[in-house]
Design an enzyme around this catalytic site. Sequence first.
Site, short mmCIF file in Angstrom:
data_model
loop_
_atom_site.label_atom_id
_atom_site.label_comp_id
_atom_site.label_asym_id
_atom_site.label_seq_id
_atom_site.Cartn_x
_atom_site.Cartn_y
_atom_site.Cartn_z
N ASP B 9 0.88 -1.17 0.00
CA ASP B 9 0.00 0.00 0.00
C ASP B 9 0.92 1.22 0.00
O ASP B 9 1.48 1.58 1.04
CB ASP B 9 -0.89 -0.02 1.25
CG ASP B 9 -1.88 1.13 1.27
OD1 ASP B 9 -2.33 1.54 0.19
OD2 ASP B 9 -2.18 1.62 2.37
N GLU B 70 -1.10 -1.22 -5.01
CA GLU B 70 -2.29 -0.42 -5.27
C GLU B 70 -2.05 0.52 -6.44
O GLU B 70 -1.02 1.18 -6.52
CB GLU B 70 -2.69 0.40 -4.03
CG GLU B 70 -4.04 1.09 -4.23
CD GLU B 70 -4.54 1.78 -2.97
OE1 GLU B 70 -4.63 1.12 -1.93
OE2 GLU B 70 -4.84 2.98 -3.04
N ASP B 143 -2.81 1.15 6.99
CA ASP B 143 -1.95 0.90 5.82
C ASP B 143 -1.44 -0.54 5.84
O ASP B 143 -1.23 -1.15 4.79
CB ASP B 143 -0.79 1.88 5.81
CG ASP B 143 -1.24 3.29 6.06
OD1 ASP B 143 -1.44 4.04 5.10
OD2 ASP B 143 -1.44 3.64 7.24
#
Lengths: 200, 200
Positions: B9, B70, B143
């Site tokens: 992430d 991501e 996160d």
Amino acid sequence: MALRVVGVDPGLTRCGLSVVDVAANRKVELIDVTVAGTPPGTPLDARLLTIADAIDAWLDKHQPDVLALERVFASANVSTVIGTAQVTGVIILAAARRNIPVALHTPTEVKAAVTGSGQATKAAIGKMVAKICRLDEPPKPADAADAVALAIAHGWRGAAVGSNASASESAARTGSQQLTAAQQAWIAAEASSKHRAARR
Amino acid sequence: MALRVVGVDPGLTRCGLSVVDVAANRKVELIDVTVAGTPPGTPLDARLLTIADAIDAWLDKHQPDVLALERVFASANVSTVIGTAQVTGVIILAAARRNIPVALHTPTEVKAAVTGSGQATKAAIGKMVAKICRLDEPPKPADAADAVALAIAHGWRGAAVGSNASASESAARTGSQQLTAAQQAWIAAEASSKHRAARR
């Protein structure tokens, strides 16, 4: 003692790489210029690896004092801004791994420094780059000329910042009293010669 | 034979890093999770170097089959999108240097895969991650949980793409007949168990 500046005009398809020596009297010597990059259809990981290998080799070969990079804005071309920002990540990392300071400059700053106008065309930039470097014609393609212009603009400013702030923002933050003597001399020289440079 | 997936992430301040093993029967084993990153005031080059060192060490330690990342959109938060894209450049380069394929997934894809809803809240994602990995509570901060969710979502899909295209776009391009037998089995298993997963 000249300042050796590598200039990078970042992009996945065409990434302009330059190296110039800028003397304290503003005289510019173009040492080398090239364009790295990959065709648009290439997988992203292969594209970034190709550019990383190119910048690694460029920095190892030319051993610059500083790397000048075009600042990427979130408001830029939506179809390319993420890829261009990814390239700048790879470029900044290559410099950081070698303890080479990175300076970010906006296109407007570069145009103004090299041509005297922040709204200069690509052709005008190429023409001024050729004049400043005493070349018969502008480096081609435009990404190569832009990379040279970036390095010149940085060399003439003499400011380096290791953040997403532009050089002018950094100067505003730190105050001119924190610039080195050489940087202050350059700034004075730049101020006194700005209209001469624009007239050349 | 489980698929080992590193999930990332991306972010300059907090970059979530996970590693999970996903079995062909969809069983997930959380191997490790952490958060790399640097305080906002740190110079950009130092921030990218810290994250690059962290991902290099993470990949060398865990030797994943694939890295799931991501996808960053140009329309995302303007104040952070450039920095986040720069981080993804550094992450993708680290994978490319090790011949580890990179898969990009949108937050919506990840939420839908893990919770059954593309509009799931952070809390819902953390809760499902804890259930899927049989943890007493969600990994923290968010996160970290997001990085685990990314890896799970990728392991359950089994698709890898080395481009800015999302996994679903890639699947649409290549067609399911080009998926491996294991990937087809996963997709079939995913389809038959989706409502079960959502109910757990």
